[in-house]
Motif scaffolding. Structure first.
Motif, PDB file in Angstrom:
ATOM      1  N   ILE A  70       0.887  -1.486  -0.372  1.00 49.46           N
ATOM      2  CA  ILE A  70      -0.035   0.234   0.337  1.00 49.46           C
ATOM      3  C   ILE A  70       1.107   1.242  -0.080  1.00 49.46           C
ATOM      4  CG2 ILE A  70      -1.878   1.231   1.073  1.00 49.46           C
ATOM      5  CD1 ILE A  70      -2.996  -1.117   2.472  1.00 49.46           C
ATOM      6  N   GLU A  71       1.774   0.888   1.049  1.00 46.79           N
ATOM      7  CA  GLU A  71       2.480   2.669   0.474  1.00 46.79           C
ATOM      8  C   GLU A  71       3.451   2.277  -0.669  1.00 46.79           C
ATOM      9  OE1 GLU A  71       4.724   1.329   4.979  1.00 46.79           O
ATOM     10  OE2 GLU A  71       5.656   2.402   3.776  1.00 46.79           O
ATOM     11  N   ALA A  72       4.133   1.918  -1.016  1.00 44.33           N
ATOM     12  CA  ALA A  72       4.507   1.359  -2.355  1.00 44.33           C
ATOM     13  C   ALA A  72       2.739   1.846  -3.711  1.00 44.33           C
ATOM     14  CB  ALA A  72       5.441   0.116  -3.352  1.00 44.33           C
ATOM     15  N   SER A  73       2.500   2.103  -3.515  1.00 44.86           N
ATOM     16  CA  SER A  73       1.068   2.088  -4.421  1.00 44.86           C
ATOM     17  C   SER A  73       0.998   4.429  -4.295  1.00 44.86           C
ATOM     18  CB  SER A  73      -0.096   1.927  -4.581  1.00 44.86           C
ATOM     19  OG  SER A  73      -0.530   2.222  -3.038  1.00 44.86           O
ATOM     20  N   THR A  74       0.827   5.022  -2.830  1.00 48.68           N
ATOM     21  CA  THR A  74       1.112   5.817  -2.906  1.00 48.68           C
ATOM     22  C   THR A  74       2.554   6.872  -2.987  1.00 48.68           C
ATOM     23  OG1 THR A  74       1.744   6.214  -0.289  1.00 48.68           O
ATOM     24  CG2 THR A  74      -0.469   5.372  -0.924  1.00 48.68           C
ATOM     25  N   THR A  75       3.125   6.164  -3.266  1.00 52.56           N
ATOM     26  CA  THR A  75       4.350   6.669  -3.270  1.00 52.56           C
ATOM     27  C   THR A  75       4.445   7.615  -4.948  1.00 52.56           C
ATOM     28  OG1 THR A  75       5.776   4.952  -2.486  1.00 52.56           O
ATOM     29  CG2 THR A  75       6.897   6.752  -3.947  1.00 52.56           C
ATOM     30  N   THR A  76       5.298   9.177  -5.003  1.00 53.29           N
ATOM     31  CA  THR A  76       5.445   9.838  -6.816  1.00 53.29           C
ATOM     32  C   THR A  76       6.365   9.937  -7.245  1.00 53.29           C
ATOM     33  OG1 THR A  76       4.730  11.568  -4.735  1.00 53.29           O
ATOM     34  CG2 THR A  76       2.460  10.817  -5.788  1.00 53.29           C
ATOM     35  N   THR A  77       7.237   9.449  -6.241  1.00 51.68           N
ATOM     36  CA  THR A  77       8.622   9.828  -6.690  1.00 51.68           C
ATOM     37  C   THR A  77       9.083   8.061  -7.686  1.00 51.68           C
ATOM     38  OG1 THR A  77       9.056   8.268  -4.822  1.00 51.68           O
ATOM     39  CG2 THR A  77       9.438  11.065  -4.804  1.00 51.68           C
ATOM     40  N   ALA A  78       9.361   8.985  -8.315  1.00 51.77           N
ATOM     41  CA  ALA A  78      10.376   7.998  -9.863  1.00 51.77           C
ATOM     42  C   ALA A  78      11.673   7.356  -8.588  1.00 51.77           C
ATOM     43  CB  ALA A  78      10.897   8.411 -11.049  1.00 51.77           C
ATOM     44  N   GLY A  79      11.754   5.630  -9.324  1.00 50.33           N
ATOM     45  CA  GLY A  79      13.149   5.515  -9.100  1.00 50.33           C
ATOM     46  C   GLY A  79      12.911   3.779  -8.390  1.00 50.33           C
ATOM     47  N   ALA A  80      13.245   3.855  -7.282  1.00 51.17           N
ATOM     48  CA  ALA A  80      13.031   1.979  -6.860  1.00 51.17           C
ATOM     49  C   ALA A  80      11.883   2.444  -5.932  1.00 51.17           C
ATOM     50  CB  ALA A  80      14.066   2.103  -6.005  1.00 51.17           C
ATOM     51  N   PRO A  81      10.753   1.510  -6.313  1.00 42.11           N
ATOM     52  CA  PRO A  81       9.848   1.048  -5.484  1.00 42.11           C
ATOM     53  C   PRO A  81       9.915   1.331  -4.175  1.00 42.11           C
ATOM     54  CG  PRO A  81      10.199  -1.110  -6.273  1.00 42.11           C
ATOM     55  CD  PRO A  81      10.941   0.181  -6.736  1.00 42.11           C
ATOM     56  N   ALA A  82       8.948   1.969  -3.225  1.00 42.68           N
ATOM     57  CA  ALA A  82       8.397   2.041  -2.313  1.00 42.68           C
ATOM     58  C   ALA A  82       8.905   0.804  -0.661  1.00 42.68           C
ATOM     59  CB  ALA A  82       8.051   3.418  -1.282  1.00 42.68           C
ATOM     60  N   ALA A  83       8.237  -0.842  -2.199  1.00 40.24           N
ATOM     61  CA  ALA A  83       8.594  -1.582  -1.503  1.00 40.24           C
ATOM     62  C   ALA A  83      10.305  -2.755  -0.862  1.00 40.24           C
ATOM     63  CB  ALA A  83       7.955  -3.065  -1.899  1.00 40.24           C
ATOM     64  N   VAL A  84      10.921  -2.109  -1.135  1.00 41.05           N
ATOM     65  CA  VAL A  84      11.957  -2.307  -1.172  1.00 41.05           C
ATOM     66  C   VAL A  84      12.437  -2.031   0.279  1.00 41.05           C
ATOM     67  CG1 VAL A  84      12.378  -2.736  -3.623  1.00 41.05           C
ATOM     68  CG2 VAL A  84      13.543  -0.910  -2.170  1.00 41.05           C
ATOM     69  N   ARG A  85      12.317  -0.392   0.611  1.00 39.94           N
ATOM     70  CA  ARG A  85      12.229  -0.025   1.862  1.00 39.94           C
ATOM     71  C   ARG A  85      11.652  -0.283   2.949  1.00 39.94           C
ATOM     72  NH1 ARG A  85      13.118   6.242   0.887  1.00 39.94           N
ATOM     73  NH2 ARG A  85      13.664   5.786   2.969  1.00 39.94           N
ATOM     74  N   ASP A  86      12.432  -0.137   4.084  1.00 42.11           N
ATOM     75  CA  ASP A  86      11.623  -0.954   5.589  1.00 42.11           C
ATOM     76  C   ASP A  86      10.169  -0.097   5.088  1.00 42.11           C
ATOM     77  OD1 ASP A  86      14.248  -1.134   7.340  1.00 42.11           O
ATOM     78  OD2 ASP A  86      13.246  -2.259   5.798  1.00 42.11           O
ATOM     79  N   SER A  87       9.183  -0.709   6.362  1.00 45.23           N
ATOM     80  CA  SER A  87       8.013   0.150   5.879  1.00 45.23           C
ATOM     81  C   SER A  87       7.957   1.368   7.702  1.00 45.23           C
ATOM     82  CB  SER A  87       6.739  -0.326   6.305  1.00 45.23           C
ATOM     83  OG  SER A  87       5.920  -0.439   7.026  1.00 45.23           O
ATOM     84  N   ILE A  88       7.593   2.055   7.285  1.00 43.14           N
ATOM     85  CA  ILE A  88       7.286   3.593   8.196  1.00 43.14           C
ATOM     86  C   ILE A  88       6.024   3.731   9.141  1.00 43.14           C
ATOM     87  CG2 ILE A  88       7.798   5.272   6.298  1.00 43.14           C
ATOM     88  CD1 ILE A  88       4.873   5.891   5.291  1.00 43.14           C
ATOM     89  N   VAL A  89       4.990   2.277   8.568  1.00 45.49           N
ATOM     90  CA  VAL A  89       4.303   2.577   9.405  1.00 45.49           C
ATOM     91  C   VAL A  89       4.579   1.443  10.922  1.00 45.49           C
ATOM     92  CG1 VAL A  89       2.036   1.254   9.520  1.00 45.49           C
ATOM     93  CG2 VAL A  89       3.004   2.156   8.118  1.00 45.49           C
ATOM     94  N   GLY A  90       4.259   2.273  11.771  1.00 45.61           N
ATOM     95  CA  GLY A  90       4.572   2.106  13.361  1.00 45.61           C
ATOM     96  C   GLY A  90       3.614   0.570  13.804  1.00 45.61           C
ATOM     97  N   PRO A  91       4.519  -0.399  14.857  1.00 47.36           N
ATOM     98  CA  PRO A  91       3.415  -1.041  15.151  1.00 47.36           C
ATOM     99  C   PRO A  91       2.090  -0.450  15.322  1.00 47.36           C
ATOM    100  CG  PRO A  91       5.589  -1.636  16.418  1.00 47.36           C
ATOM    101  CD  PRO A  91       5.301   0.321  15.694  1.00 47.36           C
ATOM    102  N   ASN A  92       1.502  -2.160  14.831  1.00 49.45           N
ATOM    103  CA  ASN A  92      -0.255  -1.515  15.427  1.00 49.45           C
ATOM    104  C   ASN A  92      -0.621  -0.939  14.262  1.00 49.45           C
ATOM    105  OD1 ASN A  92      -0.265  -3.437  16.899  1.00 49.45           O
ATOM    106  ND2 ASN A  92       0.420  -2.155  18.832  1.00 49.45           N
TER     107      ASN A  92
END
Length: 507
Positions: free
Chosen positions: A293-315
């Motif tokens: 879901i985070e990757a689908s909201t990313t508007t910057t070009a380049g590597a997809p956000a899925a390869v990075r750690d999630s910014i969403v905290g626990p729970n």
């Protein structure tokens, strides 16, 4: 002596011929004829001829001048009419030119979309069309004057009478139509009053004293009655105002829109919680889902956000899932039918469309969506529900959550399954649909916005779904992803967009 008599007869013949051939001739032509006739005569003959000329002039003035004056008046009238028509045509051409310019401006306001410019251009076009209507009536009124003195009074009255009938006929037809509508409305009001009496008897008006004042529905009933009094209706939605007061019928207010936003928020949270619990029961990888879901909201070009750690905290996975659901269900919100068709009613008949939207909102607000779609499964709201469900719940998701695609098959067939999951979805769909109707019933309609990923947090336009100590977002935080859109209303008030904020260093 005989010669003088002959000359005098010849003079009479010349004068008569000159008057007959040149009725508008001046005294100068007459004098020239007399001079030419007597150029070779002696002074005595000339004096005698002058006396005859004076005598003849006096007689001709008595006999010819009325015709000359009448024709002179006719020529002056024709000149005046020509000048009037020239001025009228000049005004017509100027008005048509102005209307063309206003229409071009109206077309330019469509791309890029500029509602303010469109509204002003539309008013300018209408103003020029009204001018043309006034010029047309001026021309029709002037038809009775055509012909000047040559037109008989009977002809003038006939032309004027035809013009008057042409002007009055549309108003008479409109009056008859309004009378018919008034009779129909009166019959409808009488029918609704009978239904109200029946409903009052069935509800048992005398039993209200036995009800507890602390009943949970007591306060809500008070609110409904108060709201109904403001709107001129009773609790059943029956209009109790007389027919001639329909012009002051209730209109949507920004406060109603803000309260409807709360219903959307609650429906979104409830459906998201149910969806998340079903995903956990089906042993989904929630972290991978959140990263997707985070990757689908990313508007910057380049590597997809899925390869990075999630910014969403626990729970906090519920916020990412709610962001996904809201993004899907609000898509197309700025169009009058969510782009389900190419309707342009809001542009062609804006006032009528706003009234219809608010009427639909009031009629549908108290309806159960399941029962409504059971009667009208392919209505506009039913098509909206089908489209949004297929967009949110894709085939792999449904098969994983329920083990089959039965609900999807029913939706594709034009039906609406009576399941708990689909019923929860309908609660959210109805809240969004009512919000959409309210938005298009306001003038001007509200504009919606959302906080984009990486944008600076603005407390006057945004609300964080993550709570911070003291209720204030800590410095250095930016938008991680939007959760739900915000709206700016015509009165200047703002419904804040809900966002998930993270430290700027984590993006």
């Amino acid at each position: 002596m005989a010669n003088k008599v002959s000359n005098f007869s010849d003079l009479i013949q010349r004068v008569t011929a000159s008057c007959l051939l040149h009725p508008l001739g001046s005294g100068r032509r007459f004098a020239d004829d007399v001079t030419d006739t007597h150029s070779g005569e002696d002074d005595s003959d000339y004096e005698e001829h002058n006396k005859s000329e004076k005598y003849y002039d006096d007689d001709e003035e008595d006999e010819v001048s009325p015709a000359v004056i009448e024709q002179a008046k006719g020529d002056a009238y024709k000149t005046e009419r020509q000048m009037e028509m020239v001025m009228l045509m000049s005004e017509v051409f100027e008005t048509v030119s102005s209307m063309k310019k206003a229409y071009v401006s109206l077309q330019e306001a469509h791309c890029p979309w500029d509602p303010d410019k469109m509204r002003l251009s539309d008013m300018a076009v209408l103003a020029e069309m009204r001018k043309l209507g006034v010029l047309r009536e001026r021309f029709r009124r002037s038809v009775g004057k055509v012909g000047g003195g040559g037109a008989t009074e009977a002809t003038k009255r006939t032309v004027a009478g035809l013009t008057l009938r042409e002007v009055v006929a549309p108003y008479e037809a409109a009056m008859e139509k309004l009378k018919t509508e008034v009779k129909s409305k009166e019959a409808e009001i009488e029918n609704l009053r009978e239904k109200l009496k029946t409903a009052t008897v069935l509800n048992g008006g005398g039993s209200s004293g036995r009800k507890s004042r602390s009943h949970p529905h007591h306060q809500s009933k008070k609110k409904v009655n108060y709201s109904s009094q403001l709107q001129g209706t009773n609790v059943l939605g029956v209009n109790l105002l007389p027919p001639f007061v329909t012009a002051v019928s209730p209109s949507p207010m920004p406060e109603v829109f803000e309260s409807c936003i709360s219903s959307v928020k609650e429906g979104s949270k409830s459906f998201t919680s149910l969806l998340l619990s079903l995903m956990k029961s089906a042993h989904w990888d929630i972290a991978a889902t959140v990263r997707s879901i985070e990757a689908s909201t990313t508007t910057t070009a380049g590597a997809p956000a899925a390869v990075r750690d999630s910014i969403v905290g626990p729970n906090h996975a519920k916020y990412a899932l709610e962001s996904y659901v809201n993004r899907k269900i609000f898509q197309g919100f700025d169009h009058e039918t969510f782009y389900m068709d190419g309707s342009l009613s809001s542009l062609l008949n804006p006032n009528q469309f706003r009234t219809e939207c608010f009427t639909q909102y009031r009629d549908m607000k108290a309806m159960d969506p399941i029962e409504l779609l059971g009667i009208l499964p392919t209505c506009q709201f039913g098509n909206f529900c089908s489209k949004k469900y297929l967009s949110i719940v894709h085939p792999k998701m449904e098969e994983s959550l329920f083990g089959d695609l039965e609900q999807r098959r029913q939706v594709l067939a034009g039906n609406h399954p009576r399941t708990g999951f689909y019923g929860e979805f309908l609660v959210l769909a109805k809240a969004v649909w009512l919000l959409h109707l309210l938005a298009f019933s306001l003038d001007p309609p509200p504009t919606h916005f959302e906080g984009s990923r990486g944008a600076e947090f603005h407390p006057q336009y945004m609300e964080s779904v993550v709570r911070f100590p003291g209720g204030r977002v800590a410095a250095g935080h930016v938008v991680g992803f939007p959760v739900s859109p915000g709206f700016k209303l015509g009165n200047g008030s703002v419904v804040k967009a809900r966002v998930y904020v993270v430290p700027k260093s984590e993006l």
